[in-house]
Write an enzyme that holds these catalytic residues in place. Sequence first.
Site, PDB file in Angstrom:
ATOM      1  N   GLY A   1      53.944  42.206  44.053  1.00 25.47           N
ATOM      2  CA  GLY A   1      53.660  43.652  43.755  1.00 25.47           C
ATOM      3  C   GLY A   1      53.979  44.616  43.679  1.00 25.47           C
TER       4      GLY A   1
ATOM      5  N   TYR B   1      81.358  50.861  41.862  1.00 30.45           N
ATOM      6  CA  TYR B   1      81.257  51.998  41.003  1.00 30.45           C
ATOM      7  C   TYR B   1      82.052  53.236  41.455  1.00 30.45           C
ATOM      8  CZ  TYR B   1      77.823  49.762  37.906  1.00 30.45           C
ATOM      9  OH  TYR B   1      77.607  48.699  37.334  1.00 30.45           O
TER      10      TYR B   1
ATOM     11  N   GLY C   1      65.665  53.735  34.953  1.00 32.31           N
ATOM     12  CA  GLY C   1      66.619  54.777  36.200  1.00 32.31           C
ATOM     13  C   GLY C   1      67.749  55.476  35.625  1.00 32.31           C
TER      14      GLY C   1
ATOM     15  N   HIS D   1      76.406  40.950  41.210  1.00 33.07           N
ATOM     16  CA  HIS D   1      76.960  41.624  39.943  1.00 33.07           C
ATOM     17  C   HIS D   1      77.133  40.758  39.342  1.00 33.07           C
ATOM     18  CE1 HIS D   1      78.542  46.458  39.295  1.00 33.07           C
ATOM     19  NE2 HIS D   1      78.422  45.258  38.362  1.00 33.07           N
TER      20      HIS D   1
ATOM     21  N   ASP E   1      70.152  53.958  39.176  1.00 35.33           N
ATOM     22  CA  ASP E   1      71.402  51.813  39.649  1.00 35.33           C
ATOM     23  C   ASP E   1      72.524  52.131  39.883  1.00 35.33           C
ATOM     24  OD1 ASP E   1      71.542  48.945  37.938  1.00 35.33           O
ATOM     25  OD2 ASP E   1      73.326  50.080  37.737  1.00 35.33           O
TER      26      ASP E   1
ATOM     27  N   ILE F   1      58.349  48.926  39.791  1.00 32.16           N
ATOM     28  CA  ILE F   1      60.330  49.521  39.546  1.00 32.16           C
ATOM     29  C   ILE F   1      59.656  50.790  38.617  1.00 32.16           C
ATOM     30  CG2 ILE F   1      60.654  47.277  38.359  1.00 32.16           C
ATOM     31  CD1 ILE F   1      64.088  48.571  38.920  1.00 32.16           C
TER      32      ILE F   1
ATOM     33  N   LYS G   1      75.069  46.809  43.434  1.00 36.81           N
ATOM     34  CA  LYS G   1      74.876  45.247  43.909  1.00 36.81           C
ATOM     35  C   LYS G   1      76.522  45.132  44.543  1.00 36.81           C
ATOM     36  CE  LYS G   1      73.772  46.731  38.929  1.00 36.81           C
ATOM     37  NZ  LYS G   1      74.740  48.071  38.848  1.00 36.81           N
TER      38      LYS G   1
ATOM     39  N   ALA H   1      60.018  51.804  34.658  1.00 38.74           N
ATOM     40  CA  ALA H   1      61.294  51.222  33.894  1.00 38.74           C
ATOM     41  C   ALA H   1      62.168  52.218  33.444  1.00 38.74           C
ATOM     42  CB  ALA H   1      60.270  51.304  32.390  1.00 38.74           C
TER      43      ALA H   1
HETATM   44  P1  NDP Z   1      75.359  53.475  28.035  1.00 43.84           P
HETATM   45  O1  NDP Z   1      75.067  52.968  27.395  1.00 43.84           O
HETATM   46  O2  NDP Z   1      74.175  54.299  29.411  1.00 43.84           O
HETATM   47  O3  NDP Z   1      75.945  54.672  28.049  1.00 43.84           O
HETATM   48  C1  NDP Z   1      75.983  55.431  28.973  1.00 43.84           C
HETATM   49  C2  NDP Z   1      77.226  56.997  27.181  1.00 43.84           C
HETATM   50  O4  NDP Z   1      75.805  57.548  27.022  1.00 43.84           O
HETATM   51  C3  NDP Z   1      78.218  57.867  27.942  1.00 43.84           C
HETATM   52  O5  NDP Z   1      79.130  58.061  27.433  1.00 43.84           O
HETATM   53  C4  NDP Z   1      76.958  59.412  28.506  1.00 43.84           C
HETATM   54  O6  NDP Z   1      77.205  60.255  28.292  1.00 43.84           O
HETATM   55  C5  NDP Z   1      76.577  58.429  27.142  1.00 43.84           C
HETATM   56  N1  NDP Z   1      75.000  59.303  26.990  1.00 43.84           N
HETATM   57  C6  NDP Z   1      73.961  59.679  27.622  1.00 43.84           C
HETATM   58  N2  NDP Z   1      73.340  59.996  26.997  1.00 43.84           N
HETATM   59  C7  NDP Z   1      72.780  60.311  25.791  1.00 43.84           C
HETATM   60  C8  NDP Z   1      72.244  60.882  25.071  1.00 43.84           C
HETATM   61  N3  NDP Z   1      71.101  60.955  25.047  1.00 43.84           N
HETATM   62  N4  NDP Z   1      72.688  61.256  23.992  1.00 43.84           N
HETATM   63  C9  NDP Z   1      73.951  60.943  23.142  1.00 43.84           C
HETATM   64  N5  NDP Z   1      74.437  60.294  24.189  1.00 43.84           N
HETATM   65  C10 NDP Z   1      74.253  59.450  25.948  1.00 43.84           C
HETATM   66  O7  NDP Z   1      76.810  52.807  29.085  1.00 43.84           O
HETATM   67  P2  NDP Z   1      76.517  52.314  30.751  1.00 43.84           P
HETATM   68  O8  NDP Z   1      77.855  51.425  30.398  1.00 43.84           O
HETATM   69  O9  NDP Z   1      76.857  52.991  31.362  1.00 43.84           O
HETATM   70  O10 NDP Z   1      75.342  51.572  31.108  1.00 43.84           O
HETATM   71  C11 NDP Z   1      74.555  51.826  31.913  1.00 43.84           C
HETATM   72  C12 NDP Z   1      74.516  51.511  33.763  1.00 43.84           C
HETATM   73  O11 NDP Z   1      73.858  50.366  33.569  1.00 43.84           O
HETATM   74  C13 NDP Z   1      75.560  51.927  34.005  1.00 43.84           C
HETATM   75  O12 NDP Z   1      75.734  53.374  34.513  1.00 43.84           O
HETATM   76  C14 NDP Z   1      75.107  51.080  35.285  1.00 43.84           C
HETATM   77  O13 NDP Z   1      75.018  51.539  36.049  1.00 43.84           O
HETATM   78  C15 NDP Z   1      74.769  49.949  34.445  1.00 43.84           C
HETATM   79  N6  NDP Z   1      75.571  48.584  33.883  1.00 43.84           N
HETATM   80  C16 NDP Z   1      75.568  47.358  34.856  1.00 43.84           C
HETATM   81  C17 NDP Z   1      76.625  46.464  34.351  1.00 43.84           C
HETATM   82  C18 NDP Z   1      76.344  44.927  35.268  1.00 43.84           C
HETATM   83  O14 NDP Z   1      76.932  44.223  35.015  1.00 43.84           O
HETATM   84  N7  NDP Z   1      75.507  45.155  35.624  1.00 43.84           N
HETATM   85  C19 NDP Z   1      77.601  46.897  33.434  1.00 43.84           C
HETATM   86  C20 NDP Z   1      77.404  47.912  32.811  1.00 43.84           C
HETATM   87  C21 NDP Z   1      76.686  49.110  32.858  1.00 43.84           C
HETATM   88  P3  NDP Z   1      77.014  61.598  29.199  1.00 43.84           P
HETATM   89  O15 NDP Z   1      77.518  61.011  30.703  1.00 43.84           O
HETATM   90  O16 NDP Z   1      78.797  62.807  28.581  1.00 43.84           O
HETATM   91  O17 NDP Z   1      75.694  62.413  29.054  1.00 43.84           O
HETATM   92  C1  1BO Z   2      83.150  45.905  35.261  1.00 46.37           C
HETATM   93  C2  1BO Z   2      82.077  46.302  34.914  1.00 46.37           C
HETATM   94  C3  1BO Z   2      80.990  46.627  35.505  1.00 46.37           C
HETATM   95  C4  1BO Z   2      79.588  47.552  35.276  1.00 46.37           C
HETATM   96  O1  1BO Z   2      78.826  46.990  36.061  1.00 46.37           O
END
Ligand code: NDP
Ligand code: 1BO
Length: 316
Positions: A9, A48, A16, A110, A43, A12, A77, A14
């Site tokens: 219950g 990181y 983050g 992770h 997240d 989270i 993670k 939608a």
């Molecule tokens: P995203 O798809 O969130 O893209 C991030 C990029 O988009 C950055 O260059 C950012 O630039 C840019 N951006 C953000 N908002 C906008 C917007 N409104 N318009 C245009 N450009 C935008 O990439 P991520 O791979 O970072 O994925 C999101 C999160 O998911 C990660 O940060 C991480 O927390 C998680 N993740 C988890 C993984 C896993 O293995 N579990 C793997 C990959 C990601 P700027 O910062 O300059 O705005």
């Molecule tokens: C190696 C990429 C991890 C991002 O979560």
Amino acid sequence: MKKFAFRNGDSIDAIGLGTWKSDPGEVGSAVKAALKVGYRHIDCAAIYGNEKEVGAALTESMKTNNIDRKELFITSKLWNTNHRKEDVLPALKQTLRDLQLEYLDLYLIHWPVAFRPDIDDFPQSDDDYLSLEDAPIFETWEAMLNAKNQGLIKHIGVSNFSAKKLSGLLTETDHAPEMNQVELHPYLQQDDLISYCKDNNILVTAYSPLGSSDRPKNMKKEDEPSLLENEVINSIAQKHDATPGQVLIKWAVERDTIVIPKSTNPGRIEENFKSREISLDQEDMNRIRQLDMHYRYLDGKAMETDGDMYKNIFDE
Ligand code: NDP
Ligand code: 1BO
């Protein structure tokens, strides 16, 4: 803000804030900006390399904005070097110290891949991996469960798990993962994986929802398709007086996934949060459905071995 419920219950938000690639010196301001405009879900991950700065920002923002810990939802993670059962608790405790928290709301394995504990973040050769016999996922999972039972984590889950890997874990435990965090966006819609998770009461988080264009060069292919420049996404954005980023985020929420766009830019942090204010209609959803081409920005190759130990990690 739309919320999703865990099996007990708890809920989270939608949307983050993602923190991968948010550089030291920038990530703290990003977290503060996010909390100020209303995000309550962040997240994080040990790999990181920025959890200390995130922790300082959380502590400061909670005071400044009078936010109670219970209002926040913080995910972290377990990195691949800490899969041995004896390494899980120390890794978690380091993350808790760095984030200045007494508990995490969600802790994820992770990747379904184990590295040797003594290597620096990423393997250089197959010798740098531990096999699934040396570090069975089930034992990592049991150690996560122990940490949950000690009150250090509210919810536990996995990331980058295929339906096959989830199903393998489900046969070994009575405590199914509560979350699977995977890459999801219009070019990689993964309907079957989402259905599998739904059928098994596993929530799904969409990572890299905007196409992750700031990934390091060694993780990028040449000529990657751009989501933010996609014509259909842009025409839907125009139709709703919204931005392409907002359409991509709203699309993820509309299909009942949690979504964690990363930004360190205050304007885009707010823009992404405001995506909840736009509505996509059935025609928009149908048009976006046509964009699926099973394209992964993170193809997982960085995690795979040359030999047979870890191959085809997404099982496809
Ligand atoms: P995203 O798809 O969130 O893209 C991030 C990029 O988009 C950055 O260059 C950012 O630039 C840019 N951006 C953000 N908002 C906008 C917007 N409104 N318009 C245009 N450009 C935008 O990439 P991520 O791979 O970072 O994925 C999101 C999160 O998911 C990660 O940060 C991480 O927390 C998680 N993740 C988890 C993984 C896993 O293995 N579990 C793997 C990959 C990601 P700027 O910062 O300059 O705005
Ligand atoms: C190696 C990429 C991890 C991002 O979560």
